[in-house]
Design a protein around this motif. Structure first.
Motif, PDB file in Angstrom:
ATOM      1  N   UNK A   1       4.630  -2.818 -17.157  1.00 14.59           N
ATOM      2  CA  UNK A   1       2.848  -3.552 -17.345  1.00 14.59           C
ATOM      3  C   UNK A   1       3.063  -4.142 -18.877  1.00 14.59           C
ATOM      4  N   UNK A   2       3.875  -3.907 -19.293  1.00 12.45           N
ATOM      5  CA  UNK A   2       4.167  -5.388 -20.560  1.00 12.45           C
ATOM      6  C   UNK A   2       4.993  -6.284 -20.286  1.00 12.45           C
ATOM      7  N   UNK A   3       5.326  -6.641 -21.701  1.00 12.61           N
ATOM      8  CA  UNK A   3       6.080  -7.876 -21.518  1.00 12.61           C
ATOM      9  C   UNK A   3       7.753  -7.372 -21.636  1.00 12.61           C
ATOM     10  N   UNK A   4       8.851  -8.008 -21.614  1.00  7.57           N
ATOM     11  CA  UNK A   4       9.605  -7.246 -21.792  1.00  7.57           C
ATOM     12  C   UNK A   4      10.183  -7.699 -22.515  1.00  7.57           C
ATOM     13  N   UNK A   5      11.711  -6.711 -22.894  1.00 10.49           N
ATOM     14  CA  UNK A   5      12.286  -7.014 -23.935  1.00 10.49           C
ATOM     15  C   UNK A   5      13.807  -6.258 -24.215  1.00 10.49           C
ATOM     16  N   UNK A   6      14.560  -7.497 -23.931  1.00 14.16           N
ATOM     17  CA  UNK A   6      14.275  -8.338 -25.144  1.00 14.16           C
ATOM     18  C   UNK A   6      14.020 -10.491 -24.377  1.00 14.16           C
ATOM     19  N   UNK A   7      13.092 -10.216 -22.910  1.00 10.66           N
ATOM     20  CA  UNK A   7      13.038 -12.105 -22.453  1.00 10.66           C
ATOM     21  C   UNK A   7      11.658 -12.018 -23.526  1.00 10.66           C
ATOM     22  N   UNK A   8      11.499 -11.469 -24.060  1.00 13.26           N
ATOM     23  CA  UNK A   8       9.721 -11.877 -24.936  1.00 13.26           C
ATOM     24  C   UNK A   8      10.662 -12.433 -25.957  1.00 13.26           C
ATOM     25  N   UNK A   9      11.555 -12.545 -26.173  1.00 14.99           N
ATOM     26  CA  UNK A   9      12.273 -13.679 -27.623  1.00 14.99           C
ATOM     27  C   UNK A   9      11.958 -15.161 -26.901  1.00 14.99           C
ATOM     28  N   UNK A  10      13.551 -14.786 -25.871  1.00 18.61           N
ATOM     29  CA  UNK A  10      13.008 -16.158 -25.315  1.00 18.61           C
ATOM     30  C   UNK A  10      12.020 -17.098 -24.575  1.00 18.61           C
TER      31      UNK A  10
ATOM     32  N   UNK B   1      -2.817  -3.253 -19.561  1.00 23.81           N
ATOM     33  CA  UNK B   1      -3.600  -2.084 -18.479  1.00 23.81           C
ATOM     34  C   UNK B   1      -4.422  -1.033 -18.773  1.00 23.81           C
ATOM     35  N   UNK B   2      -5.275  -0.614 -18.359  1.00 24.62           N
ATOM     36  CA  UNK B   2      -6.044   0.761 -18.535  1.00 24.62           C
ATOM     37  C   UNK B   2      -4.678   1.764 -17.513  1.00 24.62           C
ATOM     38  N   UNK B   3      -5.633   3.086 -18.424  1.00 29.34           N
ATOM     39  CA  UNK B   3      -4.023   4.312 -17.350  1.00 29.34           C
ATOM     40  C   UNK B   3      -3.397   4.133 -16.164  1.00 29.34           C
ATOM     41  N   UNK B   4      -4.457   3.457 -15.426  1.00 31.79           N
ATOM     42  CA  UNK B   4      -4.553   4.357 -14.095  1.00 31.79           C
ATOM     43  C   UNK B   4      -3.322   2.814 -13.202  1.00 31.79           C
ATOM     44  N   UNK B   5      -3.827   1.235 -14.451  1.00 31.92           N
ATOM     45  CA  UNK B   5      -3.385   0.628 -13.130  1.00 31.92           C
ATOM     46  C   UNK B   5      -1.821   0.778 -14.454  1.00 31.92           C
ATOM     47  N   UNK B   6      -2.545   1.304 -15.094  1.00 34.10           N
ATOM     48  CA  UNK B   6      -0.455   1.701 -15.673  1.00 34.10           C
ATOM     49  C   UNK B   6       0.421   1.947 -15.426  1.00 34.10           C
ATOM     50  N   UNK B   7       0.175   3.180 -14.218  1.00 32.04           N
ATOM     51  CA  UNK B   7       0.641   4.011 -13.386  1.00 32.04           C
ATOM     52  C   UNK B   7       2.276   3.429 -12.643  1.00 32.04           C
ATOM     53  N   UNK B   8       1.546   2.077 -12.538  1.00 32.82           N
ATOM     54  CA  UNK B   8       2.648   1.163 -11.641  1.00 32.82           C
ATOM     55  C   UNK B   8       4.596   1.317 -12.753  1.00 32.82           C
ATOM     56  N   UNK B   9       4.559   1.455 -14.332  1.00 32.38           N
ATOM     57  CA  UNK B   9       5.334   1.697 -14.658  1.00 32.38           C
ATOM     58  C   UNK B   9       5.371   3.431 -15.082  1.00 32.38           C
ATOM     59  N   UNK B  10       4.247   4.049 -15.206  1.00 31.57           N
ATOM     60  CA  UNK B  10       4.493   4.825 -15.160  1.00 31.57           C
ATOM     61  C   UNK B  10       4.872   5.984 -14.533  1.00 31.57           C
ATOM     62  N   UNK B  11       4.877   5.947 -13.565  1.00 28.47           N
ATOM     63  CA  UNK B  11       5.830   6.516 -11.871  1.00 28.47           C
ATOM     64  C   UNK B  11       5.779   6.485 -11.272  1.00 28.47           C
ATOM     65  N   UNK B  12       7.546   6.311 -11.070  1.00 26.38           N
ATOM     66  CA  UNK B  12       8.316   5.147  -9.794  1.00 26.38           C
ATOM     67  C   UNK B  12       7.727   6.116  -8.691  1.00 26.38           C
ATOM     68  N   UNK B  13       7.183   7.249  -8.182  1.00 23.10           N
ATOM     69  CA  UNK B  13       7.254   7.598  -7.619  1.00 23.10           C
ATOM     70  C   UNK B  13       5.420   7.100  -6.986  1.00 23.10           C
ATOM     71  N   UNK B  14       4.484   6.152  -8.334  1.00 24.81           N
ATOM     72  CA  UNK B  14       3.116   5.653  -7.448  1.00 24.81           C
ATOM     73  C   UNK B  14       3.169   4.308  -7.301  1.00 24.81           C
TER      74      UNK B  14
END
Ligand code: GLY
Length: 429
Positions: A289-298, A94-107
């Motif tokens: 806004x990305x895959x989980x770690x360690x969920x990605x491995x399994x 995602x671009x920065x604006x949509x990555x705010x979903x993880x970058x800001x809990x208040x957002x």
């Protein structure tokens, strides 16, 4: 095709391992990568820092990179996708604006309220006195979150008011997390069972990945401090087909539509951390806004489809034309942590037994390791993730546990009960 992969952890090792199996891929450059990741075929390490977006895009363009795949959240929140897109280089995330979903809990909380996406009630504070007064009104248990990115350490699930007040003081008065904790979100405690739901998104369409679940507490029985994840498995039987339908209809699709409506469409991996209550109702605990770690491995051990084709479809907006195939088997990963993780990691301890674990059928993903004189040594908190397939979750656990037991390094710690909830469900069924 040449792929540039950003990151250096266990998730990125799994991405490199899976991408290297694609018949279309000829080379994978991983920045900054690690010696463990570079031990995969086709993979080489590139010494460019993740915050040097210009050097990364210059490298991608001079090397004729087909696609840049971003592992961790920090470069996404910092705008690496915006930078690559402006330079005309294909990138998934995602671009920065949509990555705010993880970058800001208040957002994220305001977004969910605006789009009627189920989540717990919350309030946002920058003033410590007001936050303490709110805690006294609400009582415990209660959850206190630093607004910004805090490397997985900014969430306190307070079971007593004393713990809650201490967390608010640490964030708003003592500035433990610096700017990331200058705003805090205080939210109601949700009870139930946690699950992770990950979908690949192309701005409009969502391709749900197989279900998965991680264990965030450090110690057996889900006790001890919160970590980035001590192990994970797929599928997660708590997410029944009916619950999966409800998650897609009431959470994932409204999230993607809401982001599009707000003018910040989302491309990449949308990870929804969920709490599923005793009435099978799912609520959002957090977005990543990305895959989980360690969920990605399994998860990637179970993926039968060509990962590059799925990522290309996401970039091109054609995810509605592809499907992901998953192995029927279950997969489970056990994280081997070192030192005093999560408060401090381990460095320079010799690791032995990796090839023994792989000889008995496990795949060992490197998360925090390095190479010294041809031997792997520890270099982080979560050092390795020993992952295995099995005919069911119990068989996958037995195989991964065997692999974990074959590996040693000083002050190694791992959980013996990864997957216990899924195994309990097997026994009940
Ligand atoms: N396993 C949790 C996370 O990736 O954030």
């Amino acid at each position: 095709m040449h792929i540039l992969l950003l990151g250096n952890g266990g998730r990125e090792h799994a991405l490199a391992w899976k991408l290297a199996q694609s018949p279309q891929v000829t080379k994978i450059s991983v920045a900054p990568g690690s010696a463990g990741i570079a031990s995969e075929p086709l993979v080489e390490q590139v010494n460019i820092a993740l915050d040097n977006h210009s050097a990364l895009s210059d490298y991608a363009s001079s090397e004729n990179v087909h696609l840049c795949v971003v592992g961790p959240e920090v470069p996404l929140v910092a705008g690496v996708v915006d930078h690559f897109e402006q330079a005309g280089i294909r990138i998934i995330g995602p671009r920065a604006a949509a990555a705010q979903l993880e970058g800001s809990k208040a957002f994220a909380k305001a977004f969910m309220q605006r789009h009627n996406i189920p989540t717990s009630t919350h309030k946002t504070f920058t003033n410590a006195d007001e936050a303490h007064a709110y805690l006294d009104e609400q009582g415990a248990p209660i959850v206190i979150k630093a607004d910004g990115l805090a490397a997985g350490k900014g969430v306190v699930v307070a079971h007593t008011l004393n713990e809650a007040h201490a967390a608010v003081s640490a964030m708003l008065a003592d500035h433990t997390f610096g700017k990331a904790g200058a705003t805090v979100v205080i939210e109601d405690f949700l009870s139930g069972e946690e699950a992770s739901f990950i979908a690949l998104v192309d701005g409009t369409h969502c391709l749900p990945f197989a279900t998965s679940q991680d264990h965030k507490a450090r110690d057996d029985g889900d006790r001890g401090p919160n970590t980035g994840g001590m192990g994970a498995y797929s599928p997660a039987p708590v997410v029944t087909p009916a619950i999966e339908k409800h998650i897609m209809r009431d959470i994932v699709e409204p999230t993607v539509a809401g982001l599009q409506k707000d003018g910040t469409p989302f491309k990449g991996f949308l990870y929804v951390g969920l709490m599923i209550d005793s009435n099978d109702k799912a609520s959002v605990v957090e977005y990543n806004v990305r895959l989980g770690d360690p969920e990605t491995q399994p998860l990637l051990m179970r993926l039968d489809s060509d990962l590059l084709s799925l990522l290309d479809a996401a970039v091109d907006g054609t995810l509605n034309q592809v499907q992901a195939q998953w192995k029927k088997e279950s997969a489970l990963g056990v994280v081997l942590a070192g030192g005093d993780y999560p408060s401090a990691g381990s460095k320079g301890e010799t690791i032995s037994g990796i090839s023994d674990a792989e000889d008995i059928g496990c795949k060992v993903f490197h998360a925090g390791s390095d190479k010294e004189n041809d031997s792997f040594v520890t270099n982080g908190g979560r050092v390795l993730c020993v992952t295995a397939l099995g005919s069911d979750i119990k068989a996958a656990k037995q195989a991964a546990d065997k692999g974990a037991a074959a590996i040693t390094f000083a002050r190694m710690h791992y959980r013996r009960d990864i997957g216990y909830r899924a195994i309990d469900r097997l026994v009940e069924a």
